[in-house]
Enzyme design. Sequence first.
Site, PDB file in Angstrom:
ATOM      1  N   TYR A 337     -48.389  72.889 -89.270  1.00  0.00           N
ATOM      2  CA  TYR A 337     -47.896  74.248 -89.519  1.00  0.00           C
ATOM      3  C   TYR A 337     -47.845  75.000 -88.182  1.00  0.00           C
ATOM      4  CZ  TYR A 337     -47.574  78.667 -92.266  1.00  0.00           C
ATOM      5  OH  TYR A 337     -47.173  79.858 -92.836  1.00  0.00           O
ATOM      6  N   CYS A 338     -46.672  75.543 -87.842  1.00  0.00           N
ATOM      7  CA  CYS A 338     -46.494  76.392 -86.661  1.00  0.00           C
ATOM      8  C   CYS A 338     -46.894  75.628 -85.392  1.00  0.00           C
ATOM      9  CB  CYS A 338     -47.288  77.676 -86.835  1.00  0.00           C
ATOM     10  SG  CYS A 338     -46.966  78.934 -85.566  1.00  0.00           S
ATOM     11  N   VAL A 339     -47.830  76.173 -84.578  1.00  0.00           N
ATOM     12  CA  VAL A 339     -48.181  75.526 -83.313  1.00  0.00           C
ATOM     13  C   VAL A 339     -48.815  74.155 -83.543  1.00  0.00           C
ATOM     14  CG1 VAL A 339     -48.422  77.649 -81.998  1.00  0.00           C
ATOM     15  CG2 VAL A 339     -50.398  76.736 -83.234  1.00  0.00           C
ATOM     16  N   GLY A 341     -47.748  72.155 -85.710  1.00  0.00           N
ATOM     17  CA  GLY A 341     -46.583  71.295 -85.868  1.00  0.00           C
ATOM     18  C   GLY A 341     -46.026  70.877 -84.520  1.00  0.00           C
ATOM     19  N   PHE A 366     -44.020  72.671 -91.070  1.00  0.00           N
ATOM     20  CA  PHE A 366     -43.821  74.021 -91.576  1.00  0.00           C
ATOM     21  C   PHE A 366     -43.532  74.929 -90.385  1.00  0.00           C
ATOM     22  CE2 PHE A 366     -47.062  73.433 -95.300  1.00  0.00           C
ATOM     23  CZ  PHE A 366     -46.198  72.560 -95.925  1.00  0.00           C
TER      24      PHE A 366
END
Length: 605
Positions: A337-339, A341, A366
Site C-alpha cells: 500500500y502506497c510507499v 508498494g 494499492f
Amino acid sequence: MASRDESGAAGTTPPMPSLEDMQHWTGVIGRAQQMMLEHAAAQMKKAGEAGEEKIAKAPSMAENFAQMMPSFASAGFDPQKLAEAQTDFWDDSIKLWNRFMNPEKADGEAPEAAKGDRRFAAPQWQASPVFDMLRQGYLLLSEHLLRTVDLIDGVDDKQKQQLRFATRQFVDALSPSNFALTNPEVIEMAVATKGESILKGLEHMLADMAKGQLSHVDADAFTLGENIATTPGKVVRRTPLYELIQYSPTTKKVHEIPLVIFPPWINRFYILDLNPQKSFVRWAVEQGFTVFMVSWKSADETMADVTQDDYVIDGQVDAIEAVRDLLDVPSVNVIGYCVAGTTLAMTLAWLAAKGEADKVASATFFTAQVDFTKAGELQLFIDDLQAKLVEQLGSETGYLDGRYMAATFNLLRDRDLIWNYVVNNYLKGQEYPAFDLLYWNGDTTNLPAKWHRSYLRDLYRDNKLAQPGGITIGGVPIDLHKVETPAYIQAGREDHIAPPESVWKITEHFRGPIRFLLAGSGHIAGVINPPSSGKYQYWTNEAEAGSLADFIAGAKETPGSWWPDWLEWLTGHAGEKVPVKGKRKPGKGKKKPLEDAPGTYVKSR
C-alpha cells in the site's frame, strides 16, 4: 444615533447591556486571559527544560513552507498581459460594487464558490449584505490572484507550479471564513453561547499548540484493540523493524497460499482494520485467506542508520521468508500500500535478480508509484532546500517527527484538513468528532531521517527507480523490467497523493500479466471501500491500453466496491483450499505467539 426596527423605520438607540451581561462578558475575557497566561507559562517551563538553543533551532511549519517556495522576486510578467489582467480585475470590481449599490442594474454574474467548496454554504453568508459583499469580494480577489500566477515568465514549470501552490495556500488562508469577526456563523454562535464557544475554541487551540499538531478528532474516543484495530490475531514475530501479525481464521478451510500485507510505514497499519464494518483485514479473512499483517516500528534513535535496503531485505523479504517457513508453503501473495508498494516493487525486482521470484505468487498494489514523473503536488516539496530541511529536523535524533509529514499531507488539502478544523474547533468551539478515520490520520509515525532523505532524493527528485540499475539494494541492481510476477494494480481516480496517471506507470515497467483497476474516490476511501457500504464505483478494461487515457476511454464502470473483482483475481493465485488446523491458527505453528493483535509497535509513540 438612530437605529432601525424590523420594518426598516428609524427607531431608538438599542438599550445598554445590563450589569449582568457586562459582568458575564468581563468574566469571559478574564477566563480567556487566564488560559493564555497558563499556556505561556507552561511553554516557558518546557523551553527551559529543553534548552533555549534547541528550541531556537526548530523551524516552524510556516517557516519551512516559506523556505521551500520560490520567490516572486525572480519572476517577471509580460507588461501587456499584466495590464490586461489588472483591467479585468478593475472591471470585475466595479461590477461587484454596482451589484450591491444598484442590484436592479447589475451587470455580470456574481462570483460563486467552486463545486465542493463548503466554506460559504451557510445561509448567513448571503442573508446579510455585509457578509455577502465579503464573500463575493474574496472570491473575486482569489480568482484573479490565481490567474495572475499563469502570467508569470522567467521561471520553469516546477517553479510556476510551486508559486501556484503557494498562492493557493495564501488565498485559502485569507478567506473571511477563517476569522472570527468576518464569519457570521462564528459571531452568531458566540452571541448564542454568551462567549462559551470562544473559550472552548481557545482551549482547543492552546491544547494543539502545546502538542504541536492540529487535532481532527477526539483522541480519547478510541483504544487500539478495543474499538479500533480489533480483528483477532497474534503477533508471531518481532524484529527491530516490524512485528508480524497472523489473524485468526473464521472459515473451516483456507486457501493454501497465504496473504501478506505491507502497509505504508508513514502511517499505522490499522487503516486496513479500522472497525469490523470497514476492515479489509477482517473481510479478507472471511473470504478464506490466511492473512498476515506487517506492523512497522515508529522510528526512534535506534533506527538512525536504517535505509531503503533494510525495508526491502530486513523488512519485506524477511517477512515473506518468515511466513513461508511458518506455514511451510513455497510462495505467498503480497499487498503493498502506497510507499510500501513502491518498496514491494523493489523487493520483486530484487527477488527476480536473485532467481527467487517464485517466492511470491502474486502482488497487489494499492495506490503505489514506481515512476515519479507524474507524482502530483508532493513533487512541489522535493528540492535541495527541502532535503536540507529534513536533514536539519532529524539531525539530533536520527528520525523525522511524524507531525512534519502529517502537516505536509494536510497542506495538500488545506481547506478540508486545516481550515475546516480551525473554523469548527477553534473559532466555533465545537467538540471534536469520534471518527475512526480521522483518529488514524492523526496517529503519526516517525520516519528514519537518513532513509527519508534518500527516498525523497532518489525517487521523487531523481526518479532512479524507473531507471534500470538506478538504485541498488544490498549490492543488487534493481531493474523493474525483470518483474514478471502477476500484478493487480489499483489506483484512485481522485487520489491527490498518488495520482492515477502516476500509478498507471507501473504497467510500463513490469513485464508480467497485469490487471489495472481504477477505483472511485481517493487515496484512502478509494481503497477502504467494503462491499457492504455500496459506495463509489470502479472501472475495468479487458482490452489492451497503451495509456491511462486509452484505458478510461474503453473502460466499463461498475457500481460499488472493487474488492470482489480483486477477490476473483486473487483466487486464481491462491491455490487449493486446506483445512484450518495447526499452523493455520495463530500461535499453533513453529512460532509461539508473543501477544495479541494489534501488538506493541502500533502503540509506540
